[in-house]
Write an enzyme that holds these catalytic residues in place. Structure first.
Site, PDB file in Angstrom:
ATOM      1  N   LYS A   1       0.825  -1.215   0.000  1.00  0.00           N
ATOM      2  CA  LYS A   1       0.000   0.000   0.000  1.00  0.00           C
ATOM      3  C   LYS A   1       0.855   1.258   0.000  1.00  0.00           C
ATOM      4  O   LYS A   1       0.458   2.291  -0.517  1.00  0.00           O
ATOM      5  CB  LYS A   1      -0.923   0.023   1.211  1.00  0.00           C
ATOM      6  CG  LYS A   1      -2.032  -0.951   1.033  1.00  0.00           C
ATOM      7  CD  LYS A   1      -3.230  -0.561   1.838  1.00  0.00           C
ATOM      8  CE  LYS A   1      -4.392  -1.443   1.439  1.00  0.00           C
ATOM      9  NZ  LYS A   1      -5.212  -1.826   2.549  1.00  0.00           N
TER      10      LYS A   1
ATOM     11  N   LYS B   1      -2.394  -8.986  -8.977  1.00  0.00           N
ATOM     12  CA  LYS B   1      -3.759  -9.404  -8.644  1.00  0.00           C
ATOM     13  C   LYS B   1      -4.765  -8.320  -9.023  1.00  0.00           C
ATOM     14  O   LYS B   1      -4.420  -7.123  -9.047  1.00  0.00           O
ATOM     15  CB  LYS B   1      -3.861  -9.785  -7.174  1.00  0.00           C
ATOM     16  CG  LYS B   1      -3.703  -8.620  -6.241  1.00  0.00           C
ATOM     17  CD  LYS B   1      -4.001  -8.969  -4.795  1.00  0.00           C
ATOM     18  CE  LYS B   1      -3.862  -7.700  -3.975  1.00  0.00           C
ATOM     19  NZ  LYS B   1      -4.060  -7.796  -2.576  1.00  0.00           N
TER      20      LYS B   1
ATOM     21  N   LYS C   1      -8.877  -3.212  -6.201  1.00  0.00           N
ATOM     22  CA  LYS C   1      -9.743  -2.025  -6.266  1.00  0.00           C
ATOM     23  C   LYS C   1      -8.939  -0.757  -6.431  1.00  0.00           C
ATOM     24  O   LYS C   1      -9.452   0.249  -6.902  1.00  0.00           O
ATOM     25  CB  LYS C   1     -10.559  -1.928  -4.970  1.00  0.00           C
ATOM     26  CG  LYS C   1     -11.609  -2.990  -4.855  1.00  0.00           C
ATOM     27  CD  LYS C   1     -12.417  -2.835  -3.582  1.00  0.00           C
ATOM     28  CE  LYS C   1     -12.086  -3.932  -2.605  1.00  0.00           C
ATOM     29  NZ  LYS C   1     -13.023  -4.043  -1.481  1.00  0.00           N
TER      30      LYS C   1
HETATM   31  P1  TYM Z   1     -10.183  -6.725   0.876  1.00  0.00           P
HETATM   32  O1  TYM Z   1     -11.289  -5.782   1.149  1.00  0.00           O
HETATM   33  O2  TYM Z   1      -8.977  -6.251   0.170  1.00  0.00           O
HETATM   34  O3  TYM Z   1     -10.737  -7.959   0.050  1.00  0.00           O
HETATM   35  C1  TYM Z   1     -11.893  -8.704   0.436  1.00  0.00           C
HETATM   36  C2  TYM Z   1     -11.709 -10.177   0.104  1.00  0.00           C
HETATM   37  O4  TYM Z   1     -11.457 -10.353  -1.306  1.00  0.00           O
HETATM   38  C3  TYM Z   1     -10.286 -11.129  -1.496  1.00  0.00           C
HETATM   39  N1  TYM Z   1      -9.619 -10.679  -2.729  1.00  0.00           N
HETATM   40  C4  TYM Z   1      -9.232 -11.495  -3.722  1.00  0.00           C
HETATM   41  N2  TYM Z   1      -9.334 -12.824  -3.892  1.00  0.00           N
HETATM   42  C5  TYM Z   1      -8.836 -13.332  -5.037  1.00  0.00           C
HETATM   43  N3  TYM Z   1      -8.264 -12.591  -6.020  1.00  0.00           N
HETATM   44  C6  TYM Z   1      -8.151 -11.252  -5.896  1.00  0.00           C
HETATM   45  N4  TYM Z   1      -7.615 -10.519  -6.866  1.00  0.00           N
HETATM   46  C7  TYM Z   1      -8.638 -10.637  -4.706  1.00  0.00           C
HETATM   47  N5  TYM Z   1      -8.687  -9.355  -4.259  1.00  0.00           N
HETATM   48  C8  TYM Z   1      -9.289  -9.405  -3.052  1.00  0.00           C
HETATM   49  C9  TYM Z   1      -9.447 -10.883  -0.266  1.00  0.00           C
HETATM   50  O5  TYM Z   1      -8.506 -11.909  -0.049  1.00  0.00           O
HETATM   51  C10 TYM Z   1     -10.485 -10.797   0.823  1.00  0.00           C
HETATM   52  O6  TYM Z   1     -10.827 -12.084   1.294  1.00  0.00           O
HETATM   53  N6  TYM Z   1      -7.793  -7.139   5.296  1.00  0.00           N
HETATM   54  C11 TYM Z   1      -8.953  -7.591   4.541  1.00  0.00           C
HETATM   55  C12 TYM Z   1     -10.264  -7.316   5.188  1.00  0.00           C
HETATM   56  C13 TYM Z   1     -10.405  -7.856   6.576  1.00  0.00           C
HETATM   57  C14 TYM Z   1     -10.642  -9.202   6.951  1.00  0.00           C
HETATM   58  C15 TYM Z   1     -10.761  -9.180   8.361  1.00  0.00           C
HETATM   59  C16 TYM Z   1     -10.753 -10.393   6.248  1.00  0.00           C
HETATM   60  C17 TYM Z   1     -10.393  -7.106   7.715  1.00  0.00           C
HETATM   61  N7  TYM Z   1     -10.613  -7.904   8.801  1.00  0.00           N
HETATM   62  C18 TYM Z   1     -10.958 -10.353   9.087  1.00  0.00           C
HETATM   63  C19 TYM Z   1     -10.954 -11.557   6.982  1.00  0.00           C
HETATM   64  C20 TYM Z   1     -11.064 -11.545   8.374  1.00  0.00           C
HETATM   65  C21 TYM Z   1      -8.945  -6.864   3.186  1.00  0.00           C
HETATM   66  O7  TYM Z   1      -8.354  -5.840   3.017  1.00  0.00           O
HETATM   67  O8  TYM Z   1      -9.747  -7.460   2.226  1.00  0.00           O
END
Ligand code: TYM
Length: 354
Positions: A115, A213, A216
């Site tokens: 990031k 990957k 967003k």
């Molecule tokens: P975030 O918001 O970036 O993404 C949400 C979920 O989508 C998955 N993901 C992907 N999977 C496959 N290919 C991709 N290109 C891809 N981009 C995103 C992420 O792996 C995620 O599962 N830190 C986390 C949010 C979070 C969280 C938690 C998750 C906060 N607390 C507790 C699980 C448990 C995040 O930024 O996800």
């Protein structure tokens, strides 16, 4: 009984990576849950603010994410769906855990380094002025908040994409370290060490830069397909997806990342098209790239058009009854908070604070 927890940041409507890597799995777990299982799905706005957010944008994005979750088939009668910031125990447990989280360990976490756009071998504790200015404490301690999210509910299973695996490993280490210090006996752990559930499509790649990957935050909107994109948008984005000039179709993530990503997307959107992405490649080996792209776009459209229609319906409802989404989420937060307080009380008791 199982306790399932997962979170997603409110940064606009989810893309196919979120959908295939996480959200579809969330729905599957909900649909297969036993009556005494608990499922919690959180819109993690406290995580979102680790990078700069515009308040009115954030408000809108929280709403869009909530509508997206409902549109996906997540159901507030079966899962506790809520915004993280509405449940104060997340921040409270985070503080407690952070008093036992090692700076060295945190400085090795890769997500926040990316990031900051720091090179992966950069030392985040490097005191050079540029580094110090960019680095925010909240971004640094991001994984501790994530550990708190999970550990608050005695979570047994966490469905996520591959990019979150490291944070889950950290969560288990924090739980074990905490239990070691404060649990009355090893057979009665205070915090439950959770299991990671990776979906089969654990890493969906960008359409324009298929060695990265899908994300967003990538500046080019053509790099991702949103789950609410129209048929025309889907077709256009797939058409401009970066591939290569090799003839015919074959699957090799190393040498043909763009083509392999399209095959992955097509297969995981609709597993009835073949028995695996590799098998799909064999079936389509003599097809032109143009024809492959048409098939991929069509498959995406067919499997997500229901989500798009439901999203529009939910947003229309929101327009008619302003605040309907917020009210649903508030009910979720009340339920979550009751569950979370049980853990916080146990933890405080064990530490001598009650
Ligand atoms: P975030 O918001 O970036 O993404 C949400 C979920 O989508 C998955 N993901 C992907 N999977 C496959 N290919 C991709 N290109 C891809 N981009 C995103 C992420 O792996 C995620 O599962 N830190 C986390 C949010 C979070 C969280 C938690 C998750 C906060 N607390 C507790 C699980 C448990 C995040 O930024 O996800």
């Amino acid at each position: 009984p199982k306790v399932v927890f997962s979170g997603i940041q409110p940064t606009g409507v989810p893309h196919l990576g979120n959908y295939l890597g996480a959200l579809r799995q969330w729905r599957k777990l909900q649909d297969e849950a036993a009556p005494d299982d608990t499922l919690l799905y959180s819109i993690v706005d406290l995580h979102a603010i680790t990078i700069k957010q515009d308040p009115s944008q954030l408000r809108q994005w929280r709403k869009e994410m909530l509508a997206s979750l409902y549109a996906m088939g997540l159901n507030p009668d079966r899962a506790v769906i809520f915004c993280q910031s509405a449940v104060p125990q997340h921040a409270e447990l985070m503080w407690i855990l952070s008093c036992n989280a090692s700076m060295g360990y945190l400085s090795r976490m890769t997500q926040w380094k990316s990031k900051l756009a720091l090179p992966s071998n950069a030392n985040p504790l490097d005191p050079s002025p540029a580094n110090k200015a960019a680095l925010k404490l909240g971004l640094f301690s991001y994984p501790v908040l994530q550990a708190a999210d999970i550990l608050l509910y005695g979570t047994t299973h966490v469905p996520v994409g591959e990019d979150q695996a490291q944070h889950l490993e950290f969560t288990r280490d924090i739980a074990n370290g905490f239990n070691h210090l404060f649990a009355p006996s090893p057979s009665a752990p205070l915090l439950v060490s959770p299991q990671t559930i990776l979906s089969p499509a654990k890493r969906v790649m960008s359409l324009t830069e298929p060695t990265k990957k899908m994300s967003k935050s990538a500046p080019d909107p053509r790099s991702r397909i949103l789950i609410t994109d129209s048929k025309e948008e889907i077709t256009k984005k797939i058409k401009t997806a970066l591939t290569d000039s090799t003839r015919g179709i074959s699957y090799d993530r190393e040498s043909r990342p763009g083509v392999s990503n399209l095959l992955d997307i097509m297969y995981y959107m609709d597993e009835s098209v073949a028995s695996s992405p590799e098998a799909l490649a064999v079936e389509m080996k003599d097809v032109s790239l143009k024809a492959l792209k048409e098939k991929v776009a069509e498959t995406i459209e067919n499997s997500i058009k229901d989500v798009r229609e439901k999203y529009e319906a939910v947003m229309n409802e929101e327009d008619k009854h302003d605040g309907y989404l917020a009210k649903e989420a508030e009910e979720g937060a009340t339920r979550a908070s009751k569950l979370a307080s049980l853990t916080v009380i146990k933890v405080k008791e064990a530490m001598g604070m009650i």
